[in-house]
Design an enzyme around this catalytic site. Structure first.
Site, PDB file in Angstrom:
ATOM      1  CB  SER A 134      -0.869  -0.015   1.221  1.00  0.00           C
ATOM      2  OG  SER A 134      -1.403   1.405   1.284  1.00  0.00           O
TER       3      SER A 134
ATOM      4  CG  HIS B  51      -4.059  -1.935  -1.452  1.00  0.00           C
ATOM      5  ND1 HIS B  51      -4.928  -2.526  -1.709  1.00  0.00           N
ATOM      6  CD2 HIS B  51      -4.293  -0.862  -0.693  1.00  0.00           C
ATOM      7  CE1 HIS B  51      -5.935  -2.014  -0.910  1.00  0.00           C
ATOM      8  NE2 HIS B  51      -5.442  -1.208  -0.165  1.00  0.00           N
TER       9      HIS B  51
ATOM     10  CG  ASP C  79      -5.035   2.498   0.723  1.00  0.00           C
ATOM     11  OD1 ASP C  79      -6.027   1.604   0.750  1.00  0.00           O
ATOM     12  OD2 ASP C  79      -3.837   2.075   1.434  1.00  0.00           O
TER      13      ASP C  79
ATOM     14  CG  MET D 136      -8.363   7.095   2.112  1.00  0.00           C
ATOM     15  SD  MET D 136      -7.460   7.242   3.887  1.00  0.00           S
ATOM     16  CE  MET D 136      -6.503   5.757   4.055  1.00  0.00           C
TER      17      MET D 136
ATOM     18  CG  HIS E 234      -9.097  -0.026  -0.257  1.00  0.00           C
ATOM     19  ND1 HIS E 234      -8.389  -0.132   0.909  1.00  0.00           N
ATOM     20  CD2 HIS E 234     -10.513   0.085   0.035  1.00  0.00           C
ATOM     21  CE1 HIS E 234      -9.535  -0.297   1.752  1.00  0.00           C
ATOM     22  NE2 HIS E 234     -10.678  -0.460   1.298  1.00  0.00           N
TER      23      HIS E 234
ATOM     24  CG  MET F 232     -11.223   3.077   2.097  1.00  0.00           C
ATOM     25  SD  MET F 232      -9.391   3.188   3.088  1.00  0.00           S
ATOM     26  CE  MET F 232      -8.493   3.177   1.574  1.00  0.00           C
TER      27      MET F 232
ATOM     28  CG  MET G  51     -11.447  -2.674   5.594  1.00  0.00           C
ATOM     29  SD  MET G  51     -10.172  -2.179   4.544  1.00  0.00           S
ATOM     30  CE  MET G  51      -9.085  -1.283   6.024  1.00  0.00           C
TER      31      MET G  51
ATOM     32  N   GLY H 151      -2.522   4.194   8.044  1.00  0.00           N
ATOM     33  CA  GLY H 151      -2.010   3.269   8.015  1.00  0.00           C
ATOM     34  C   GLY H 151      -1.271   3.031   9.443  1.00  0.00           C
TER      35      GLY H 151
ATOM     36  CG  ASP I 156      -6.061  -2.831   3.375  1.00  0.00           C
ATOM     37  OD1 ASP I 156      -4.889  -2.575   3.866  1.00  0.00           O
ATOM     38  OD2 ASP I 156      -6.819  -2.277   2.807  1.00  0.00           O
TER      39      ASP I 156
HETATM   40  C1  DX5 Z   1      -6.112   1.988   5.314  1.00  0.00           C
HETATM   41  C2  DX5 Z   1      -5.705   1.241   4.226  1.00  0.00           C
HETATM   42  C3  DX5 Z   1      -4.734   0.370   4.078  1.00  0.00           C
HETATM   43  C4  DX5 Z   1      -3.380   0.728   5.131  1.00  0.00           C
HETATM   44  C5  DX5 Z   1      -2.566  -0.541   5.242  1.00  0.00           C
HETATM   45  O1  DX5 Z   1      -7.388   2.377   5.379  1.00  0.00           O
HETATM   46  O2  DX5 Z   1      -6.838   0.687   3.470  1.00  0.00           O
HETATM   47  O3  DX5 Z   1      -4.383  -0.270   2.899  1.00  0.00           O
HETATM   48  O4  DX5 Z   1      -2.646   1.727   4.175  1.00  0.00           O
HETATM   49  O5  DX5 Z   1      -1.435   0.093   5.963  1.00  0.00           O
HETATM   50  P1  DX5 Z   1      -0.901  -0.921   7.099  1.00  0.00           P
HETATM   51  O6  DX5 Z   1      -0.170  -1.966   6.624  1.00  0.00           O
HETATM   52  O7  DX5 Z   1       0.340   0.102   7.862  1.00  0.00           O
HETATM   53  O8  DX5 Z   1      -1.922  -0.861   8.038  1.00  0.00           O
HETATM   54 ZN    ZN Z   2      -6.523  -0.327   1.411  1.00  0.00          ZN
END
Ligand code: DX5
Ligand code: ZN
Length: 234
Positions: A18, A43, A45, A47, A76, A78, A147, A154, A185
């Site tokens: 990610s 990946h 993310d 948001m 992904h 969100m 999730m 993260g 994830d």
């Molecule tokens: C959080 C993301 C994840 C995150 C994972 O909402 O969907 O993809 O970046 O990061 P780590 O591995 O640090 O939890």
């Molecule tokens: Zn993610």
């Protein structure tokens, strides 16, 4: 790689780093580093500050990534109302698009739209959403994402109970005779990667464990691969 030709390699557990944990000022470099790392996909993310209390990448970052890397881009989302943006993200370079169950009242339609755009379709569930919510939609999912943290940031710790949902979804995928990937994830690292795989995950998303590894992204991906291969594997 034309999007429609991406078929995940099924003979090993796939690591999906990610970019959330990468240096945002050097995203192209992060993508290049991942090409050398053994990662199977990237990946991304996305948001919106509404579905989750944070902002990250948008369309323009996806365009840049598509230009600088041949690795498949797994988005992904969100965000609320993802339907409004699917075709823009697909045109920008998405190879797979995952949306959240919690914001898609017509999930079958949304997943069908993603496939019609030549992208692999994914559905994600938050820790508080029961795994059974995906039972009746799994055949429309190329990817089911569990999730293992509350989304948005993260660096959080994996919530152990979520692995029971991975077990349920894996059982359902087998029972229905599907080839849906099961992805985890959030908080995935070398200490719990094997437990994720034992529960039934075949794709591991990892941000912190990859980008903050002392050996860099390559060291991080290798550590995860070794962790799931178990002792004695080389
Ligand atoms: C959080 C993301 C994840 C995150 C994972 O909402 O969907 O993809 O970046 O990061 P780590 O591995 O640090 O939890
Ligand atoms: Zn993610």
């Amino acid at each position: 790689m034309p999007r429609s030709t991406w078929k995940p390699c099924r003979d090993a557990i796939r690591i999906a780093p990610s970019l959330l944990a990468a240096d945002f000022g050097q995203i192209a470099k992060a993508a290049h580093d991942l090409e050398e790392s053994g990662a199977e996909r990237i990946h991304v993310d996305v948001m919106d500050g509404v579905f989750v209390p944070n902002f990250t990448f948008g369309i323009e970052t996806v365009r840049v990534l598509k230009r600088v890397t041949a690795l498949p881009l797994e988005l992904h989302l969100m965000i609320v109302n993802p339907d409004a943006h699917l075709s823009t993200f697909a045109t920008a370079g998405a190879d797979a698009i995952t949306v959240h169950y919690e914001v898609c009242p017509n999930l079958h339609r949304t997943l069908s739209s993603i496939r019609a755009l030549d992208c692999r379709s994914g559905a994600a569930i938050n820790p508080s959403t029961p795994a059974t919510m995906l039972d009746d939609i799994l055949e429309s999912c190329d990817l089911a994402l569990v999730m293992t943290i509350d989304p948005g940031f993260g660096g959080q710790a994996l919530i152990p109970r979520t692995l029971r949902k991975v077990e349920h979804i894996r059982r359902e995928v087998e029972r229905q005779g599907l080839d849906t990937e099961v992805e985890v994830d959030g908080g995935v690292d070398a200490t719990n990667a094997k437990a994720c795989v034992d529960a039934g995950a075949d794709v591991l998303v990892a941000g912190t464990a990859v980008f903050r590894h002392p050996g860099g992204p390559k060291g991080g991906v290798e550590a995860l691969q070794q962790a799931v291969a178990g002792p004695g594997a080389q």
